[in-house]
Design an enzyme around this catalytic site. Sequence first.
Site, short mmCIF file in Angstrom:
data_model
loop_
_atom_site.label_atom_id
_atom_site.label_comp_id
_atom_site.label_asym_id
_atom_site.label_seq_id
_atom_site.Cartn_x
_atom_site.Cartn_y
_atom_site.Cartn_z
N ASP A 37 37.31 -4.42 -71.94
CA ASP A 37 36.75 -5.54 -71.70
C ASP A 37 37.54 -6.44 -71.30
O ASP A 37 38.30 -8.10 -71.10
CB ASP A 37 38.43 -6.32 -73.08
CG ASP A 37 39.45 -5.77 -73.16
OD1 ASP A 37 39.76 -5.41 -72.26
OD2 ASP A 37 40.55 -5.70 -73.95
N HIS A 230 20.94 1.06 -47.58
CA HIS A 230 21.96 0.31 -48.58
C HIS A 230 23.21 0.87 -48.59
O HIS A 230 23.90 0.36 -49.46
CB HIS A 230 22.15 0.02 -50.10
CG HIS A 230 20.33 -1.03 -50.48
ND1 HIS A 230 19.32 -0.89 -51.06
CD2 HIS A 230 19.78 -1.98 -49.30
CE1 HIS A 230 19.13 -2.16 -50.35
NE2 HIS A 230 18.68 -2.59 -49.29
N ASP A 247 25.99 -6.20 -42.47
CA ASP A 247 24.42 -7.04 -42.80
C ASP A 247 25.90 -7.84 -44.05
O ASP A 247 25.90 -7.16 -45.63
CB ASP A 247 23.88 -6.14 -43.57
CG ASP A 247 23.15 -6.77 -44.44
OD1 ASP A 247 22.76 -8.13 -44.04
OD2 ASP A 247 22.03 -6.23 -44.54
N ASP A 258 22.01 -14.71 -45.13
CA ASP A 258 21.87 -13.29 -45.25
C ASP A 258 21.45 -12.68 -43.73
O ASP A 258 20.45 -12.83 -42.63
CB ASP A 258 20.68 -12.56 -46.03
CG ASP A 258 20.27 -11.39 -45.74
OD1 ASP A 258 20.76 -10.47 -45.45
OD2 ASP A 258 19.84 -11.62 -46.60
N HIS A 337 11.77 -0.47 -43.71
CA HIS A 337 11.32 -1.88 -44.61
C HIS A 337 10.48 -2.68 -44.41
O HIS A 337 10.02 -2.60 -43.11
CB HIS A 337 13.06 -2.19 -45.05
CG HIS A 337 13.69 -2.21 -43.99
ND1 HIS A 337 13.53 -3.54 -42.90
CD2 HIS A 337 14.47 -1.90 -42.61
CE1 HIS A 337 14.38 -3.44 -41.74
NE2 HIS A 337 14.72 -1.94 -41.94
N HIS A 341 12.16 -11.82 -46.31
CA HIS A 341 11.87 -11.64 -47.97
C HIS A 341 12.26 -12.91 -47.74
O HIS A 341 13.12 -13.69 -46.76
CB HIS A 341 12.87 -10.67 -48.59
CG HIS A 341 13.85 -10.74 -47.83
ND1 HIS A 341 15.56 -12.24 -48.52
CD2 HIS A 341 14.94 -9.78 -47.28
CE1 HIS A 341 16.30 -11.76 -47.80
NE2 HIS A 341 16.62 -10.45 -47.60
N HIS A 348 17.47 -12.19 -52.52
CA HIS A 348 16.05 -12.03 -52.16
C HIS A 348 15.31 -12.94 -53.40
O HIS A 348 15.86 -12.70 -54.36
CB HIS A 348 16.07 -10.71 -52.49
CG HIS A 348 16.39 -9.87 -51.89
ND1 HIS A 348 15.80 -7.84 -51.46
CD2 HIS A 348 17.11 -9.28 -50.48
CE1 HIS A 348 16.58 -7.42 -50.74
NE2 HIS A 348 17.28 -8.56 -49.88
N GLU A 372 13.97 -9.34 -39.98
CA GLU A 372 14.81 -8.34 -39.60
C GLU A 372 14.66 -7.21 -39.51
O GLU A 372 14.26 -6.08 -40.60
CB GLU A 372 15.59 -8.22 -40.88
CG GLU A 372 14.67 -8.26 -42.05
CD GLU A 372 15.48 -8.66 -43.62
OE1 GLU A 372 16.45 -7.15 -43.32
OE2 GLU A 372 15.77 -8.88 -44.97
N TYR A 376 15.93 3.43 -37.29
CA TYR A 376 17.25 4.04 -37.91
C TYR A 376 16.77 5.88 -37.46
O TYR A 376 15.91 5.70 -37.80
CB TYR A 376 17.06 4.08 -39.52
CG TYR A 376 17.28 2.57 -39.40
CD1 TYR A 376 18.30 1.61 -39.83
CD2 TYR A 376 15.76 1.73 -40.26
CE1 TYR A 376 18.36 0.58 -40.49
CE2 TYR A 376 15.92 0.53 -40.32
CZ TYR A 376 16.96 -0.49 -40.58
OH TYR A 376 17.16 -1.79 -41.26
N ARG A 394 20.00 -3.17 -37.01
CA ARG A 394 19.37 -4.19 -37.42
C ARG A 394 19.37 -5.18 -37.39
O ARG A 394 20.62 -6.42 -37.15
CB ARG A 394 18.80 -4.17 -39.17
CG ARG A 394 18.72 -4.81 -39.58
CD ARG A 394 18.24 -4.57 -41.11
NE ARG A 394 18.77 -4.60 -41.77
CZ ARG A 394 20.33 -4.09 -42.56
NH1 ARG A 394 19.50 -2.57 -42.26
NH2 ARG A 394 21.02 -3.41 -43.35
N GLU A 396 19.10 -10.09 -37.67
CA GLU A 396 18.75 -10.13 -39.35
C GLU A 396 18.97 -11.78 -39.02
O GLU A 396 20.30 -12.19 -39.01
CB GLU A 396 19.17 -9.63 -40.81
CG GLU A 396 18.48 -10.64 -41.98
CD GLU A 396 18.90 -9.86 -43.10
OE1 GLU A 396 18.17 -10.28 -44.25
OE2 GLU A 396 19.95 -9.52 -43.10
#
Length: 431
Positions: A37, A230, A247, A258, A337, A341, A348, A372, A376, A394, A396
């Site tokens: 709940d 991710h 990130d 972002d 990737h 975006h 996104h 970005e 890797y 990365r 970005e």
Amino acid sequence: MIYEKEYVLRRKKLAKKLSSNAVLIVFSAAQKIRSNDTEFPYRQDSNFYYLTGFKEDKAALVIVKEKKEFKTYLFVTKKDPSLELWTGKRLGQEKAKKCFLVDDVFYYEDLGKKFSHFIDNRYALYYDFKLDYSKVKMIKAKTKNISAYFNAAILIEELRLIKSASEIKLIKKALSITKEAHHKAMQISSSLKYEYELQAEFEYIFKKNGAYSDAYTTIVACGNSANTLHYIANDKKLIKNELILIDAGCEYEYYASDITRTIPVSGKFTQAQKEVYKMVLDVNKTIIEMIRPNILRSELQKKSEELLCRGMLRLGILHGELEELLEEKIYKKYYPHGIGHWMGIDVHDQCPYKTIRGDELRLKAGMVMTIEPGIYLDKDDKSVPKKYRGIGIRIEDDILVTKEGYENLSCDIVKDIDAMQELIRTNSSNQ
């Protein structure tokens, strides 16, 4: 802050896209159960918020269009003191009439009855095709004479592509808070032991500055963890001489930032880390310089793939002929990737990349997108030179397309090697 007149203008633009003799309905988001709940913190549906600025659940917006004229109706939940004792105050019908420039405000509990009246003898109905079944069932039960159904989300998301001055101002505010958090992370990382300590610092700075939510779950990935795109566990130790890919961005008044930066735990890049980092940074800067009205996102993607491929050939990560590597997409093993975006109310942003006919949209002034590039290199990949294994990088930034070209909204968040190391060194010397 976005004033009510701007929401009115958005609804007017949307109404112009509707066919004559049509009805559009958009619903608020529902509460989401966390367990048993208990509920997750409430977050309004982005399209509904874009059109209303209303933050409560159990609400709906209806636009009824005749030929060129249209009327808007907002449905809100009744005030109930016994429920408000537990879950907080509701705005209610009377206050909503004063706050929102709509033609009328009704109770959400009366939506079914009112909707039957609105839809009577109409030709077309617009609603979000992703609605949950119960709402679709309610709508369809009232619309037996409707000739055409259209996806309202597509029209709203087209409008969301071009940001207004007030939207850009909110994104800049989000980025100013995010800048503080990233710079703090650079300054204190060498004194911490675990990834989650850095995550906690981000969440503290966001909330301290009025950004009550992160725009997405913060990624703090040290060493080889950065090679999981991710990665959100954030439970590993911070290892000396490794890199940390962070990130992280906040959401301020529903508008996102972002940002990704990759920093050295010990405050200084090793030679191998510096070589890979500089390659990615050069691509980041080159692609940003390409941004201007009328260019295609696919052109940016293609150029980033070419540049990263060249860089990996130069470093000995890839081998062979450039054209063949590009044609066979061998580089995707290390750059899987896209280049970026849309960003706005959603990190996104739910905006189209193609027209209804399938043609790719060209960039226009007012669009905001991320850039970005990343590389890797898994620690267990024996095809990669040993000195580069376990490196994930990365970088970005958030970019506004302008009439003349672009504005890097995140340009104040340091990313050059010397500037980053100086920021870390200055803090260390003051401790």
